[in-house]
Design an enzyme around this catalytic site. Structure first.
Site, PDB file in Angstrom:
ATOM      1  N   GLU A 260       0.808  -1.222   0.000  1.00  0.00           N
ATOM      2  CA  GLU A 260       0.000   0.000   0.000  1.00  0.00           C
ATOM      3  C   GLU A 260       0.837   1.266   0.000  1.00  0.00           C
ATOM      4  OE1 GLU A 260       0.956  -1.800   2.513  1.00  0.00           O
ATOM      5  OE2 GLU A 260      -0.442  -1.554   4.160  1.00  0.00           O
TER       6      GLU A 260
ATOM      7  N   ASP B  41      -0.344  -4.316   4.915  1.00  0.00           N
ATOM      8  CA  ASP B  41       0.024  -4.403   6.334  1.00  0.00           C
ATOM      9  C   ASP B  41      -0.629  -5.597   7.034  1.00  0.00           C
ATOM     10  OD1 ASP B  41       1.692  -2.251   6.286  1.00  0.00           O
ATOM     11  OD2 ASP B  41       0.254  -0.819   7.067  1.00  0.00           O
TER      12      ASP B  41
ATOM     13  N   ASP C 223      -2.557  -6.360   9.481  1.00  0.00           N
ATOM     14  CA  ASP C 223      -3.626  -6.091  10.451  1.00  0.00           C
ATOM     15  C   ASP C 223      -4.956  -6.057   9.711  1.00  0.00           C
ATOM     16  OD1 ASP C 223      -3.573  -3.693   9.086  1.00  0.00           O
ATOM     17  OD2 ASP C 223      -2.792  -2.515  10.752  1.00  0.00           O
TER      18      ASP C 223
ATOM     19  N   GLU D  92      -6.888  -3.588   8.824  1.00  0.00           N
ATOM     20  CA  GLU D  92      -6.953  -2.591   7.753  1.00  0.00           C
ATOM     21  C   GLU D  92      -6.208  -3.090   6.515  1.00  0.00           C
ATOM     22  OE1 GLU D  92      -8.832   0.975   6.831  1.00  0.00           O
ATOM     23  OE2 GLU D  92      -8.775   0.010   8.793  1.00  0.00           O
TER      24      GLU D  92
ATOM     25  N   TYR E 263       6.437  -3.984  12.872  1.00  0.00           N
ATOM     26  CA  TYR E 263       5.187  -3.269  12.614  1.00  0.00           C
ATOM     27  C   TYR E 263       4.764  -2.462  13.835  1.00  0.00           C
ATOM     28  CZ  TYR E 263       0.582  -2.356  10.664  1.00  0.00           C
ATOM     29  OH  TYR E 263      -0.540  -1.731  10.174  1.00  0.00           O
TER      30      TYR E 263
ATOM     31  N   ARG F 188       1.856  -0.865  14.682  1.00  0.00           N
ATOM     32  CA  ARG F 188       0.477  -0.827  15.200  1.00  0.00           C
ATOM     33  C   ARG F 188       0.172  -2.171  15.857  1.00  0.00           C
ATOM     34  NH1 ARG F 188       0.020   1.877  10.209  1.00  0.00           N
ATOM     35  NH2 ARG F 188      -0.391   4.113  10.486  1.00  0.00           N
TER      36      ARG F 188
ATOM     37  N   HIS G 229       0.886 -10.159  15.973  1.00  0.00           N
ATOM     38  CA  HIS G 229       2.299  -9.897  15.739  1.00  0.00           C
ATOM     39  C   HIS G 229       2.963  -9.393  17.010  1.00  0.00           C
ATOM     40  CE1 HIS G 229      -0.449  -7.153  13.466  1.00  0.00           C
ATOM     41  NE2 HIS G 229      -0.077  -6.331  14.402  1.00  0.00           N
TER      42      HIS G 229
END
Length: 749
Positions: free
Chosen positions: A8, A81, A83, A85, A298, A300, A344
């Site tokens: 992305e 990513d 997650d 999203e 990562y 988040r 994660h």
């Protein structure tokens, strides 16, 4: 045909390309490519909450290019990513690009490194629809709240306001804290400190506690004076010395919320800045000849888990750099709280041997400071406990008792690398009076040097800072790691709260809006309800709950509240109180009030529309001195003939008629280049645009000559038109149909 990897982020694409090699082409979707339409709700509430996704405006060319790349690819990998999203972005890519859902190769990795990417490529999976459904549920819930409740705010308060499922709860936290502060009744209390010394002149300070039987509060000056009279000529003797050894475990590695809090306290980074810098460290930084490397995992996450490989690498590094005594017997195991996602790891450096100082020259100041914070916290989290010697002492004088305590570090342990930032606390918190006490023994007599009494008052709870608000959202389970920073940023931008000297306070608009939300939609902004809804979304992500049932239950409740609220919405609008300033209106003498406009806050006369006087404000809310407009010699208005003045606007200085607002003549301030226009022989002048200066004919709009690059007096050798010069020094013809380009050496390219 090469393999295609879709991510992305363009910067992430560059880092990944460097690891995968020539058999892979890496392209970026630049975030979401599909979303709900802005103009309508986009959800069929009567037919299973079907979402009507559309391609995002402006992404048409990108989607065409991606389709072309997909068609020419041997295999397509979706590497967004790791997650919810990211999973949703991959799912939307499947839909928009016409990919086969059954043969999709979805790859995820917690860090952008060669081993992690190879592992991901070797073990692709299908898209996890549980994660997609969880993200969809959140998106649809937020859309329903925003599109259904916001119109009521427009009717009752004013246009342009918005409600949000999480942002309204965050606003309520700040408003509720302000109400607590306003309702707080301060109480007086006194303290007495004895400044003492040992026979060998070593000093210490002890605080009055009470009698040998109980604590004795000193509520007023009279109580303190009575005790002081009995203490002045007393004999001070050490009655009790309790020594112990305490071990202090290291703090765990960072979660998103903890990173935002410590970056705020230690680096003075607001959460938005922290996440922007962390994103760049995760996606990759150019380390000179070594190429692009992702420096952290990562960012988040609400997990405290650390992989065995990372733990082993850290223990080896600590042993080599600090010594074996700094390595604990067993690796620490940090427990993630029950509602957290453990998909994660915690935030850590991808390579612990890549120390902050070794990469400092390749990082910006912000990147270096944040990377150092993350690196130090992680390394410390894998180190041995700090060993502290503590001493708690009681000192008797007559029947009264004083207490003091101190501690010394016997073994630094993890404190050799990192000390956790302290929270902002209320001013009346009693810290230890002595960082270090002299060695004392029971029965030892002390010399009184001074008795000091102090008047104190209990303090209200502290206002939230950005760090403590994020901590509270995290503790209450309101939102998730990816939403903390956007939530705080949104309510600041909406004007529901404001930041004053780091403290967050509700604005009058925020208070009125919150009161209406509590009156009409109390269940929706209830702390516990919001947290329980987050837990249900987690259940969807884990495949234990159907997201449609959550939407159905939520909307059924909301519909009842809406019907009740709309029945009273036509009554008189709620007034947002004006905030009065100390600025006196220069025209009518009233105290001016703060207003908000397109370009920020300003002070306005409350006598509007009779008095229309306004004053610009600086960031601290102080009035900016108004400058008298400067008359331009020898220049008159083209419309009315009156003198012209020089003024400043959003895009710089300009000329305007001195009789404004009766005459609204304006003219941009330009600079002559001395070069003739190739179309009409008029002068080419420099004008100021919204983003940067450009070159235009003085006869505009009769002559439409306009270019971004600088015109020159040199002529094109092919067509005779003037040449334009780029910042790089390269020249090209002003006639687009000619196509002449000069590399700078005179050679036609």
């Amino acid at each position: 045909m090469s393999n295609l990897v879709i991510v992305e982020s363009p910067s992430k694409a560059g880092t990944i390309k460097g690891y995968l090699g020539s058999n892979y082409k890496v392209v970026a979707s630049k975030g979401h490519i599909r979303d709900l339409p802005k103009s309508t709700l986009g959800i069929d509430l009567d037919n299973g909450f079907e979402a009507k996704y559309i391609n995002i405006r402006g992404k048409g060319d990108l989607i065409k290019e991606l389709k072309k790349e997909v068609k020419n690819a041997k295999k397509v990998y979706l590497a967004t990513d790791p997650d919810r999203e990211g999973e949703a972005i991959s799912w939307h890519l499947v839909k928009a690009l016409g990919l086969d859902e059954q043969s999709v190769n979805r790859i995820t990795f917690n860090e952008i490194s060669k081993p992690a990417l190879k592992q991901a490529i070797a073990h692709p999976t299908k898209i996890d629809m549980n994660l997609v459904d969880s993200q969809q549920a959140r998106r649809l819930l937020d859309r329903i709240v925003g599109y259904k409740i916001s119109p009521l705010l427009w009717k009752k308060i004013r246009g342009g306001l918005s409600a949000g499922r999480v942002q309204s709860v965050a606003t309520r936290l700040v408003v509720d804290r302000e109400k607590e502060i306003e309702a707080f009744v301060s109480e007086e209390y006194w303290t007495i400190d004895a400044l003492l010394s040992t026979e060998d002149k070593k000093s210490l300070c002890a605080r009055f506690y009470g009698t040998t039987d109980k604590k004795l509060p000193l509520k007023d000056e009279s109580s303190a004076k009575d005790i002081l009279a009995q203490l002045k000529n007393g004999i001070y003797t050490v009655s009790s010395v309790k020594k112990s050894v305490r071990q202090k475990r290291p703090a765990p590695p960072f979660t998103t919320a903890q990173l935002q809090q410590d970056a705020y306290r230690k680096l003075n980074f607001q959460s938005q800045r922290t996440m922007r810098v962390a994103q760049s460290l995760y996606e990759g930084v150019t380390l000179g000849k070594k190429g692009d490397h992702g420096l952290i995992t990562y960012m988040r996450t609400d997990s405290l888990r650390v992989s065995e490989q990372a733990q082993d690498a850290a223990r080896s590094f600590i042993s080599e750099k600090y010594g074996n005594q700094f390595v604990p017997d067993k690796p620490w195991v940090y427990k993630t709280k029950g509602s957290s996602q453990d998909a994660h790891e915690a935030i850590r450096p991808t390579d612990v041997t890549r120390t902050p100082d070794s990469v400092k020259d390749n990082l910006s100041s912000d990147q270096y400071r944040l990377y150092k914070l993350i690196w130090n916290r992680f390394v410390a989290s894998q180190m041995a406990s700090t060993v502290i010697d503590t001493q708690n002492v009681e000192i008797n004088c007559n029947e009264y008792v004083f207490k003091c305590s101190g501690e010394t570090v016997r073994f630094a342990g993890h404190l050799a690398v990192y000390e956790q930032a302290k929270e902002e606390e209320s001013p009346d918190r009693e810290d230890s009076l002595n960082a270090k006490l002299p060695v004392l023994t029971e029965g030892e007599r002390l010399v009184l040097n001074e008795l000091a009494e102090h008047q104190n008052f209990t303090q209200p709870p502290a206002r939230y800072t950005e760090a403590t608000l994020i901590k509270t959202l995290d503790e209450k389970g309101i939102g998730r790691p990816s939403t903390f920073s956007p939530t705080v940023t949104t309510i600041l931008q909406r004007g529901y709260i404001e930041r004053k000297e780091k403290q967050l306070r509700p604005t009058p608009l925020g208070t009125v809006t919150n009161d209406l939300m509590e009156q009409s939609f109390a269940p929706i902004i209830d702390y516990q309800f919001t947290a329980q809804l987050e837990e249900k979304l987690d259940e969807v992500a884990n495949g234990k709950m159907d997201y449609i049932s959550i939407l159905d239950s939520f909307y059924s409740e909301l519909k009842k509240l809406l019907e009740s609220a709309e029945s009273v919405a036509e009554k008189e609008k709620l007034k947002v109180p004006d905030v009065e300033t100390d600025i006196i209106c220069s025209k009518c003498g009233r105290k001016m009030v703060i207003k908000s406009g397109r370009f920020g806050k300003f002070a306005a006369c409350p006598g509007y529309p009779e008095c229309k006087n306004t004053t610009p404000l600086d960031r601290n809310g102080e009035a900016l001195e108004k400058k008298e407009a400067e008359t331009v010699p020898g220049m008159s208005c083209d419309l009315c003939g009156k003198p012209v003045v020089k003024k400043s606007g959003r895009y710089g200085d300009f000329y305007a008629c001195s009789d404004y607002p009766n005459c609204k003549f304006t003219k941009p301030i330009t600079r002559d280049t001395g070069i003739s226009c190739p179309k009409c022989s008029g002068k080419i002048i420099i004008k100021k645009g919204k983003k940067k200066e450009f070159y235009s004919c003085e006869n505009y709009p009769k002559c439409d000559f306009s270019v971004w690059d600088m015109p020159t007096e040199e002529k094109c050798p092919l067509c005779g038109k003037i040449l334009l010069k780029r910042k790089s020094g390269k020249m090209y013809c002003s006639d687009k149909d000619c196509g002449y380009k000069d590399s700078g050496s005179g050679e036609n390219k």
